[in-house]
Motif scaffolding. Structure first.
Motif, PDB file in Angstrom:
ATOM      1  N   GLU A  40       0.727  16.676  11.769  1.00 19.96           N
ATOM      2  CA  GLU A  40       1.610  16.566  12.584  1.00 19.96           C
ATOM      3  C   GLU A  40       1.267  15.611  13.809  1.00 19.96           C
ATOM      4  N   ALA A  41       0.163  15.996  14.435  1.00 18.22           N
ATOM      5  CA  ALA A  41      -0.256  14.957  15.597  1.00 18.22           C
ATOM      6  C   ALA A  41      -0.626  13.887  15.033  1.00 18.22           C
ATOM      7  N   ASP A  42      -1.208  13.598  13.945  1.00 15.73           N
ATOM      8  CA  ASP A  42      -1.507  12.344  13.482  1.00 15.73           C
ATOM      9  C   ASP A  42      -0.090  11.551  13.276  1.00 15.73           C
ATOM     10  N   GLU A  43       0.966  12.294  12.719  1.00 13.13           N
ATOM     11  CA  GLU A  43       2.368  11.316  12.664  1.00 13.13           C
ATOM     12  C   GLU A  43       2.916  11.192  14.015  1.00 13.13           C
ATOM     13  N   VAL A  44       2.937  12.049  14.963  1.00 14.64           N
ATOM     14  CA  VAL A  44       3.154  11.728  16.187  1.00 14.64           C
ATOM     15  C   VAL A  44       2.640  10.347  16.899  1.00 14.64           C
ATOM     16  N   LEU A  45       1.122  10.473  16.654  1.00 16.79           N
ATOM     17  CA  LEU A  45       0.304   9.273  17.116  1.00 16.79           C
ATOM     18  C   LEU A  45       0.594   8.174  16.632  1.00 16.79           C
ATOM     19  N   HIS A  46       0.979   7.876  15.233  1.00 12.65           N
ATOM     20  CA  HIS A  46       1.612   7.043  14.399  1.00 12.65           C
ATOM     21  C   HIS A  46       2.695   6.272  14.837  1.00 12.65           C
ATOM     22  N   GLU A  47       3.942   7.370  15.224  1.00 17.06           N
ATOM     23  CA  GLU A  47       5.141   6.994  15.543  1.00 17.06           C
ATOM     24  C   GLU A  47       4.863   6.236  16.865  1.00 17.06           C
ATOM     25  N   THR A  48       4.184   6.937  17.785  1.00 18.86           N
ATOM     26  CA  THR A  48       4.136   6.510  19.076  1.00 18.86           C
ATOM     27  C   THR A  48       3.449   4.978  19.008  1.00 18.86           C
ATOM     28  N   VAL A  49       2.422   4.820  18.418  1.00 19.02           N
ATOM     29  CA  VAL A  49       2.015   3.470  18.461  1.00 19.02           C
ATOM     30  C   VAL A  49       2.998   2.493  17.706  1.00 19.02           C
ATOM     31  N   ASN A  50       3.620   2.800  16.678  1.00 23.27           N
ATOM     32  CA  ASN A  50       4.531   1.934  16.115  1.00 23.27           C
ATOM     33  C   ASN A  50       5.612   1.525  17.115  1.00 23.27           C
ATOM     34  N   ARG A  51       6.176   2.564  17.921  1.00 25.61           N
ATOM     35  CA  ARG A  51       7.128   2.211  18.913  1.00 25.61           C
ATOM     36  C   ARG A  51       6.715   1.527  19.885  1.00 25.61           C
ATOM     37  N   LEU A  52       5.563   1.624  20.513  1.00 26.65           N
ATOM     38  CA  LEU A  52       4.861   0.938  21.476  1.00 26.65           C
ATOM     39  C   LEU A  52       4.718  -0.694  21.007  1.00 26.65           C
TER      40      LEU A  52
END
Length: 100
Positions: A40-52
């Motif tokens: 879940e933490a990996d997915e949150v980081l992935h989504e954050t990077v994509n959004r940024l």
């Protein structure tokens, strides 16, 4: 780019809050499900990077379009002012990134 407060001001507050809640959930779930928490933490980081990445690419296109689309017939002071504003926007965006 909107001028958001906190976390470099690069994401809207509601998006930051949702991602933050998900990350906190992952941390809290670690004891019961270590692998699931890390996934879940990996997915949150992935989504954050994509959004940024999307936000920054849009911001760069906006700034670039503004100064590259200046007409040839405009006065030099208007050109200089537009370039000054573009430089300010580039600097502010880069500084936000450097504060992360």
């Amino acid at each position: 780019m909107a001028d958001y407060e906190g976390v470099g001001g690069l994401l809207p507050p509601d998006e930051r809050e949702k991602l933050s809640v998900r990350l906190q959930h992952a941390v809290s779930a670690f004891v019961d499900s270590p692998r699931g928490a890390v996934e879940e933490a990996d997915e949150v980081l992935h989504e954050t990077v994509n959004r940024l990445t999307k936000t920054l690419a849009h911001r760069r296109r906006t700034i670039r379009t503004a100064w590259q689309s200046m007409g040839e017939g405009e006065e030099r002071t208007a050109d200089t002012e537009q370039l000054r504003l573009a430089l300010r926007d580039y600097r502010e965006t880069a500084e936000r990134l450097l504060r992360l």
